[in-house]
Design a protein around this motif. Sequence first.
Motif, PDB file in Angstrom:
ATOM      1  N   GLU A   1      -9.813  -1.782  -2.370  1.00 27.74           N
ATOM      2  CA  GLU A   1      -9.480  -2.709  -1.294  1.00 27.74           C
ATOM      3  C   GLU A   1     -10.190  -4.047  -1.500  1.00 27.74           C
ATOM      4  O   GLU A   1     -11.261  -4.105  -2.106  1.00 27.74           O
ATOM      5  CB  GLU A   1      -9.921  -2.142   0.061  1.00 27.74           C
ATOM      6  CG  GLU A   1      -9.288  -0.818   0.436  1.00 27.74           C
ATOM      7  CD  GLU A   1      -9.914  -0.200   1.666  1.00 27.74           C
ATOM      8  OE1 GLU A   1      -9.274   0.665   2.275  1.00 27.74           O
ATOM      9  OE2 GLU A   1     -11.063  -0.584   2.016  1.00 27.74           O
TER      10      GLU A   1
ATOM     11  N   LYS B   1      -4.722  -5.165  -1.382  1.00 29.21           N
ATOM     12  CA  LYS B   1      -5.095  -4.436  -2.588  1.00 29.21           C
ATOM     13  C   LYS B   1      -5.901  -5.376  -3.467  1.00 29.21           C
ATOM     14  O   LYS B   1      -5.529  -6.527  -3.661  1.00 29.21           O
ATOM     15  CB  LYS B   1      -3.865  -3.971  -3.362  1.00 29.21           C
ATOM     16  CG  LYS B   1      -3.224  -2.701  -2.803  1.00 29.21           C
ATOM     17  CD  LYS B   1      -2.116  -2.203  -3.734  1.00 29.21           C
ATOM     18  CE  LYS B   1      -2.649  -1.232  -4.766  1.00 29.21           C
ATOM     19  NZ  LYS B   1      -3.287  -1.825  -5.939  1.00 29.21           N
TER      20      LYS B   1
ATOM     21  N   MET C   1      -6.682   1.539  -6.650  1.00 30.08           N
ATOM     22  CA  MET C   1      -6.465   1.589  -5.201  1.00 30.08           C
ATOM     23  C   MET C   1      -7.620   0.941  -4.437  1.00 30.08           C
ATOM     24  O   MET C   1      -7.809   1.207  -3.242  1.00 30.08           O
ATOM     25  CB  MET C   1      -6.289   3.041  -4.754  1.00 30.08           C
ATOM     26  CG  MET C   1      -5.087   3.742  -5.368  1.00 30.08           C
ATOM     27  SD  MET C   1      -3.507   3.043  -4.836  1.00 30.08           S
ATOM     28  CE  MET C   1      -3.373   3.744  -3.180  1.00 30.08           C
TER      29      MET C   1
ATOM     30  N   HIS D   1      -4.340   2.566   5.592  1.00 29.81           N
ATOM     31  CA  HIS D   1      -4.478   1.193   5.105  1.00 29.81           C
ATOM     32  C   HIS D   1      -4.063   0.188   6.181  1.00 29.81           C
ATOM     33  O   HIS D   1      -3.127  -0.596   5.976  1.00 29.81           O
ATOM     34  CB  HIS D   1      -3.634   0.987   3.851  1.00 29.81           C
ATOM     35  CG  HIS D   1      -3.892   1.980   2.772  1.00 29.81           C
ATOM     36  ND1 HIS D   1      -5.041   1.964   1.999  1.00 29.81           N
ATOM     37  CD2 HIS D   1      -3.155   3.049   2.323  1.00 29.81           C
ATOM     38  CE1 HIS D   1      -4.993   2.955   1.114  1.00 29.81           C
ATOM     39  NE2 HIS D   1      -3.866   3.632   1.308  1.00 29.81           N
TER      40      HIS D   1
ATOM     41  N   TRP E   1       0.835  -1.204   0.000  1.00 28.67           N
ATOM     42  CA  TRP E   1       0.000   0.000   0.000  1.00 28.67           C
ATOM     43  C   TRP E   1       0.877   1.264   0.000  1.00 28.67           C
ATOM     44  O   TRP E   1       0.578   2.249  -0.697  1.00 28.67           O
ATOM     45  CB  TRP E   1      -0.914   0.019   1.222  1.00 28.67           C
ATOM     46  CG  TRP E   1      -2.157  -0.791   1.104  1.00 28.67           C
ATOM     47  CD1 TRP E   1      -2.482  -1.913   1.820  1.00 28.67           C
ATOM     48  CD2 TRP E   1      -3.274  -0.546   0.237  1.00 28.67           C
ATOM     49  NE1 TRP E   1      -3.725  -2.380   1.442  1.00 28.67           N
ATOM     50  CE2 TRP E   1      -4.228  -1.563   0.482  1.00 28.67           C
ATOM     51  CE3 TRP E   1      -3.553   0.425  -0.719  1.00 28.67           C
ATOM     52  CZ2 TRP E   1      -5.450  -1.631  -0.193  1.00 28.67           C
ATOM     53  CZ3 TRP E   1      -4.764   0.366  -1.407  1.00 28.67           C
ATOM     54  CH2 TRP E   1      -5.694  -0.653  -1.144  1.00 28.67           C
TER      55      TRP E   1
END
Length: 510
Positions: free
Chosen positions: A483, A491, A481, A367, A316
């Motif tokens: 999740e 990622k 980006m 993150h 991240w």
Amino acid sequence: MALDTPIFLRELVVSTAIFLFTYIVIRFINSKFTHRLPPGPRGWPILGALPLLGSMPHVSLAKMAKKYGPIIYLKVGTCGMVVASTPESAKAFLKTLDKNFSNRPPNAGATHLAYDSQDMVFAEYGPRWKLLRKLSNLHMLGGKALQEWADVRVSEVGHMLQDMYVLSKRNEPVVVSEMLTYAMANMIGQVILSRRIFATKNNELNEFKDMVVELMTSAGFFNIGDYIPSISWMDIQGIEGGMKRLHTKFDVLLTKMLEEHKASAYGRKGKPDFLDVVMANCDNSEGERLDTTNIKALLLNLFTAGTDTSSSIIEWALAEMLKNPSILKKTHEEMARVVPKNRRLLESDIPKLPYLQAICKETFRMHPSTPLNLPRVASEACEVNGYYIPKDTRLSVNIWAIGRDPQVWENPLEFNPDRFLTGKNAKIDPRGNDFELIPFGAGRRICAGTRMGIVLVEYILGTLVHSFDWKLPDNVRELNMDEAFGLALQKAVPLSAIVVPRLPPNSYVP
């Protein structure tokens, strides 16, 4: 006999008064246990709030916190769950009421993956957990132990840099998660078993990485059977069946590790590794003894959490730096003042690189590797902020929401390491005492690998940034980006990047 009316009325009044007084006293005494529950959504019949959590529970729960407040209560199936979403509410549960919330609730992951809670992560708070924790801290995860295997980190990072250097000469992209899994699994293998787990990046490595990701993903699912135990046998979502199959794969791998380790014992005389130490000290003064199952469960914890959580943070961080080239440039400028370009970064350089450390903190904030802390359960009924929390209520702390709380962080959706360089945030530390930033949790059940995680993230990220320039492949116009939810926050699309060496060729030799 005639009834004496005045005496009867007097006794009636006295009896009524005593009854009312007793009733009021009982209500008053019990009032602290009958406060209203924290606010929260009504949910569905039978399933409760389960359908409201969606595929990204940490995001859904953060939205609920904005509507209902910092402490919310949900009926999830037949279970109650309380969620803390601010530093203050997290502190109330994980510090003030830490002991009451020191156990884990029963769940399929603990049963089917962690050898029926025989590991350190899910074990009941007590003598066995304390023994596992003590051995892990003394011989692998504590400060002194980390210093003792610093050479292992240098060696394995060297192998990773060499492989990346070869790819750079071919102008081929580096898949960051694969590189990190390879390096970290071998680091942990050397410390625990005195050997590298994967001599080369091969199908066995890829299978191991997939197994780790699957474990972290499936263990993070909200499994209906955990919240409606009467129907768990149906395995409606198929989660438990997948866990059982995955457990079999891990058990085969761990059993093989133990057998090979035992067979090679002669060659380690005079230099015991972590597993030697654990097996030689598997008793404690309270009569607790670790068996083979406990040891395999502990190895499972160390290999999976040790490879996945730190690697996700590094990935991240690199993604954010590629998205914000000015941050990468500023990092290189800081390193140029501290680390010569004729050698690799050393761990001793890191205290002189505050901007690099700030990048790590900012990544922990935005993150966190575990967006929702591993669940805990109330041993007794208690009160928090005037709300009644019944016994056996499950606790989740939304670490992800705390890191994005606009009441705590200015412009929380902006990746800005500078926020940790000055002012009140400069003193914030991610080790569990500052509840604005608790990526590893807090309290007595804080992640045992907190210290190791910070060391690995700072050293490996710093080395990767110092050793290479980073850019996106030509065919990638915009960095994804998104999740992917799980016990660890991955990622959704693994980071792939082109690297350009910045150091002399001999710096990329292990």
